[in-house]
Scaffold this active site. Structure first.
Site, PDB file in Angstrom:
ATOM      1  N   CYS A 193      48.908  35.120  40.956  1.00  0.00           N
ATOM      2  CA  CYS A 193      48.041  36.284  41.200  1.00  0.00           C
ATOM      3  C   CYS A 193      47.147  36.652  40.028  1.00  0.00           C
ATOM      4  O   CYS A 193      46.205  37.429  40.187  1.00  0.00           O
ATOM      5  CB  CYS A 193      48.882  37.487  41.608  1.00  0.00           C
ATOM      6  SG  CYS A 193      49.734  37.248  43.183  1.00  0.00           S
TER       7      CYS A 193
ATOM      8  N   HIS B 219      43.692  41.427  48.645  1.00  0.00           N
ATOM      9  CA  HIS B 219      44.133  40.665  47.469  1.00  0.00           C
ATOM     10  C   HIS B 219      43.983  39.166  47.714  1.00  0.00           C
ATOM     11  O   HIS B 219      44.955  38.477  48.018  1.00  0.00           O
ATOM     12  CB  HIS B 219      45.585  41.032  47.165  1.00  0.00           C
ATOM     13  CG  HIS B 219      46.207  40.296  46.029  1.00  0.00           C
ATOM     14  ND1 HIS B 219      45.492  39.767  44.966  1.00  0.00           N
ATOM     15  CD2 HIS B 219      47.525  39.998  45.773  1.00  0.00           C
ATOM     16  CE1 HIS B 219      46.335  39.178  44.125  1.00  0.00           C
ATOM     17  NE2 HIS B 219      47.557  39.298  44.587  1.00  0.00           N
TER      18      HIS B 219
ATOM     19  N   CYS C 108      50.982  41.826  38.465  1.00  0.00           N
ATOM     20  CA  CYS C 108      52.244  41.090  38.451  1.00  0.00           C
ATOM     21  C   CYS C 108      51.981  39.675  38.939  1.00  0.00           C
ATOM     22  O   CYS C 108      50.934  39.382  39.527  1.00  0.00           O
ATOM     23  CB  CYS C 108      53.281  41.785  39.327  1.00  0.00           C
ATOM     24  SG  CYS C 108      52.812  41.965  41.060  1.00  0.00           S
TER      25      CYS C 108
ATOM     26  N   GLY D 165      53.915  36.152  40.730  1.00  0.00           N
ATOM     27  CA  GLY D 165      55.073  35.570  41.395  1.00  0.00           C
ATOM     28  C   GLY D 165      55.892  34.685  40.472  1.00  0.00           C
ATOM     29  O   GLY D 165      55.354  34.041  39.569  1.00  0.00           O
TER      30      GLY D 165
END
Length: 466
Positions: A142, A397, A429, A431
């Protein structure tokens, strides 16, 4: 050093009485001068971290609209047709010769690496970029778009090239989030390795449970995200960053194609409210709190950021949108990967030589309301400084594009706010248990005198100044 001492001698001569009787004492005093830093106290003593002209600056940052995957405006658009318009725009709008670009780095997540790298190279040609300009992809999930910008900034700083583009691309219509197809049995021996395989929604539930984030808090964050995004759209704030994309929409029943121009984010729901969100069922656990309404949308989109040294921007006469000050990537427990910004933001702020209170504006990716709420509470952030134009819950997103998208959103808002908004942070954040953050300074907020940091101790001061 000798020139500095000589300037001090001349200054003292002007300040001292001009009588003949005092001439010998003046000479003796000036001869005994030693180098020192003059200051009124700790807060007046500064040192430079880099030459002013060597600052890495952003001169352009643009994005496509962000559209709902499989249902939105880009559902029938090839990924390379998303990237090409923003690459072209960031060069044309800054009147930059494409041949001068040293490298293009594209953050992208879901597509197989070699396939997406090929599509990105194709997109560069669509944008009129010559064959001499290389391109590559980067994947830190991300944060990939922000990582691309950081990679380009670091390469320019290292002298590898003078001008670069950090970009991001994701078509979640074309490439869906999947699971590791063939899991190594060895993973059973390592609890944290197992947690890397958790569905992101489960990590959201873990954050909510472990840190006491309520369903009501999560739904309220979602309402605010949509409210702010709707207000920003209505006031035309996003027009400074969105590049219209001419594409097509295909009727799923008839197959008929209709040409369209997409220039507005299509995931924003201005009428989102607590009562409606309360009706939604948990998406990942029967007794959970994460729903389709308080998590980020799966989306399609692209963004591009043009970076160069300040000296190069001044030479070209380009307005400076922002200054890249620092970047940090950190690791956290994979089971609660959403807490990443709470760790990454302090690291990046410290690296920039700042305190958290120095930051005027934050863009924190709303992967899930649970982790977004937790990070804001953990860092004790003023809600009026965070995601002031909405976030991923409302906007969407597109994984690889979000970081690059946030650069344009943040810097344009800082520009609008002017003198009261000098420093901003982007964070998200990641993954498998990570977080990333970068610190930016408003482009017109510094000059050669201001480009400095406060020294914490006055060890360099002369005895007289202490």
């Amino acid at each position: 050093m000798e020139k500095a001492l000589n300037r001090q001698r001349i200054l003292l001569q002007h300040l001292q009485p001009t009588s003949h009787s005092g001439s010998s004492s003046q000479t003796q005093e000036s001869a005994n001068l030693t180098a020192s830093i003059c200051a009124a106290g700790d807060n007046a003593a500064y040192h430079r971290t880099a030459a002013f002209g060597d600052d890495i600056v952003i001169v352009g940052a643009y994005r496509t609209a962000i559209c709902k995957a499989r249902r939105g405006g880009f559902k029938d658009t090839h990924p390379d047709d998303l990237l090409a318009p923003v690459l072209k725009a960031v060069l044309e709008k800054t009147n930059t010769n494409p041949a001068e670009v040293g490298d293009i780095v594209v953050g992208t997540v879901l597509a197989p690496g070699s396939l997406r790298a090929t599509e990105c190279r194709m997109a560069a040609f669509y944008a009129g970029i010559p064959e001499t300009v290389p391109i590559r992809t980067v994947n830190r999930q991300c944060s990939s778009g922000l990582q691309a910008v950081a990679d380009v900034a670091a390469s320019i700083k290292a002298g590898f090239y003078d001008i670069g583009i950090g970009a991001g691309l994701e078509s979640m219509t074309v490439d869906a989030i999947g699971r590791v197809p063939n899991v190594n049995p060895r993973v059973e021996m390592f609890a944290q390795a197992q947690d890397c395989l958790l569905a992101m929604g489960i990590t959201s539930e873990n954050v909510a449970q472990r840190y006491g984030v309520t369903r009501q808090e999560q739904d309220h964050a979602a309402v605010e995200s949509h409210r702010r995004a709707a207000a920003a759209t209505a006031s035309g704030k996003f027009k400074d960053e969105i590049i219209p994309v001419t594409t097509k929409l295909v009727d799923p029943k008839s197959g008929d194609e209709k040409p369209v121009t997409i220039c507005v984010d299509d995931g924003i729901r201005a009428n989102t409210n607590m009562a409606d969100l309360a009706k939604l069922k948990p998406a990942f656990k029967k007794d959970g709190a994460t729903t389709a309404g308080n998590a980020s949308q799966v989306s399609d989109g692209a963004a591009a950021v043009l970076l160069m040294k300040r000296s190069m921007a001044l030479q070209k006469g380009l307005p400076i949108l922002g200054v890249f000050r620092s970047f940090a990537a950190v690791g956290v427990d994979p089971a609660v990967m959403g807490i990443g910004p709470a760790v990454a933001i302090p690291a990046a702020v410290k690296s920039a030589g700042l305190e958290l209170d120095d930051i005027n504006l934050f863009e924190i990716n709303e992967a899930f309301a649970s982790q977004y709420v937790y990070c804001c509470k953990k860092l004790e952030l003023d809600p009026e400084k965070v995601n002031v134009n909405g976030g991923a819950i409302a906007l969407g997103h597109p994984l690889g594009a979000t970081g690059a998208r946030c650069v344009g959103t943040l810097l344009n808002e800082m520009k609008r706010r002017g003198r009261d908004c000098r420093f901003g942070v982007i964070s998200m954040c990641i993954g498998t248990g990570m977080g990333a953050a970068a610190v930016f300074e408003r482009g017109d907020s510094v000059d050669e005198i201001q480009n400095a940091q406060t020294i914490g101790h006055n060890n360099l001061l002369s005895k007289d100044a202490r």
